[in-house]
Design a protein around this motif. Structure first.
Motif, short mmCIF file in Angstrom:
data_model
loop_
_atom_site.label_atom_id
_atom_site.label_comp_id
_atom_site.label_asym_id
_atom_site.label_seq_id
_atom_site.Cartn_x
_atom_site.Cartn_y
_atom_site.Cartn_z
N ARG A 131 25.60 -10.12 -2.48
CA ARG A 131 24.89 -8.85 -2.61
C ARG A 131 25.83 -7.67 -2.40
N TYR A 170 17.87 -8.43 -4.95
CA TYR A 170 18.15 -9.42 -5.99
C TYR A 170 19.06 -8.78 -7.04
N PHE A 178 19.74 -4.23 -10.20
CA PHE A 178 19.25 -4.67 -8.90
C PHE A 178 17.74 -4.52 -8.80
N GLN A 234 26.77 -4.67 -5.10
CA GLN A 234 26.46 -3.28 -4.72
C GLN A 234 27.72 -2.42 -4.74
#
Length: 312
Positions: free
Chosen positions: A266, A188, A235, A270
């Protein structure tokens, strides 16, 4: 979210991506440099540059379909300018579950963006958004997906007090939040947004004229381009998280964001480390025919008020 991602992606496209081409050239030069070391000293430095188109856009359930940016990369020999990078005459088409959504161009200080012509339009849950962009004689495509809605299990507290001086543990508050876990979501994205960086006393009871203050910590030095961003990302690998104190940038009114996104969403966060890293692996782009990101997510929000540090 958009200012952080726009700055980071613009920096990456104009500084990092062309370097991979330069590294290949360096290897070739090393092979031939010995026989020609003296004459080659006077040779001009070559610029191997191929113009690319990059897209940045997000379809967030419950939000307007807006801030879809279509830009071109600039050579490293030029100073970067959002105005020069922006492509303002692209044909941008979005289909929601196969149904056309008319898009239009809007100018802003970052070169401009595309948004739904109907400003009342809101992105739906459990939906797919097919993006097609025609620009500079090329066609780029990508698909974003939103997930089901979800709710808080334990929302943020209404009011919390910033920790007191070291050792005064009785003044410390805790902030841990829980939300409904989403099947198939391994990560998340969390956001802490300072909603009002100037007002503080107006939210007190009774109201005062006291201004807001920045929280001093080591997360961003004074010369960091992210220092004045109102939102900070992080995160969580499970459906709960403690919020660390140094994640707050200002006191006062705050908003907590929790995103459950598709794969592209995502991977993008990242890659850029929530805005902390100036790097981007072009092989992870989900844009066919170009670079960048077109991703979808569902989100929940929770508001709180952060009281100033307790002193004695």
């Amino acid at each position: 979210m958009n200012h952080v991602a726009t700055y980071r992606f613009s920096f990456i496209m104009n500084h990092v991506v062309p370097y991979r081409i330069a590294f290949r050239m360096i290897g070739l030069l090393c092979f031939v440099i010995l026989p020609f070391v003296l004459p080659s000293c006077a040779d001009p430095v070559p610029y191997d540059y191929t113009e690319e188109i990059y897209i940045e856009g997000f379809a967030i359930a419950g939000q307007p379909l807006t801030k879809v940016r279509v830009n071109r990369t600039l050579p490293v020999s030029e100073s970067f300018s959002y105005e020069k990078a922006a492509i303002k005459d692209a044909v941008v088409m979005v289909k929601e579950n196969g149904v056309d959504i008319p898009m239009t161009f809007v100018n802003d200080t970052l070169g401009g963006f595309y948004e739904a012509l109907d400003t009342n339009f809101r992105v739906a849950y459990n939906s797919t958004y097919e993006l097609t962009v025609v620009a500079l004689g090329r066609t780029l495509r990508a698909t974003a997906a939103t997930l089901a809605p979800f709710k808080w299990v334990v929302p943020p507290k209404d009011t919390i007090a910033y920790p007191g001086k070291e050792g005064e543990t009785d003044n410390f508050d805790s902030l841990k939040i829980y939300w409904e876990g989403q099947q198939g979501i391994p990560l998340y994205v969390l956001g802490i947004e300072s909603v009002d960086t100037s007002g503080y006393g107006v939210y007190l009871n009774p109201p005062t004229n006291e201004p807001n203050e920045r929280i001093q910590n080591e997360m961003h030095p004074d010369n960091s381009p992210l220092r004045n961003e109102a939102i900070r990302y992080g995160f969580a690998f499970v459906s709960n998280s403690p919020i660390v104190w140094r994640a707050f940038r200002w006191y006062g009114k705050q908003r907590i964001h929790v995103y459950a996104g598709d794969n592209a969403f995502r991977e993008w966060f990242q890659e850029v480390g929530g805005g902390f890293r100036s790097q981007y692996d072009y092989r992870l782009s989900n844009i066919s025919g170009g670079l960048g990101v077109w991703a979808g997510a569902s989100v929940i929000y929770g508001d709180l008020f952060l009281k100033k540090e307790q002193t004695r």
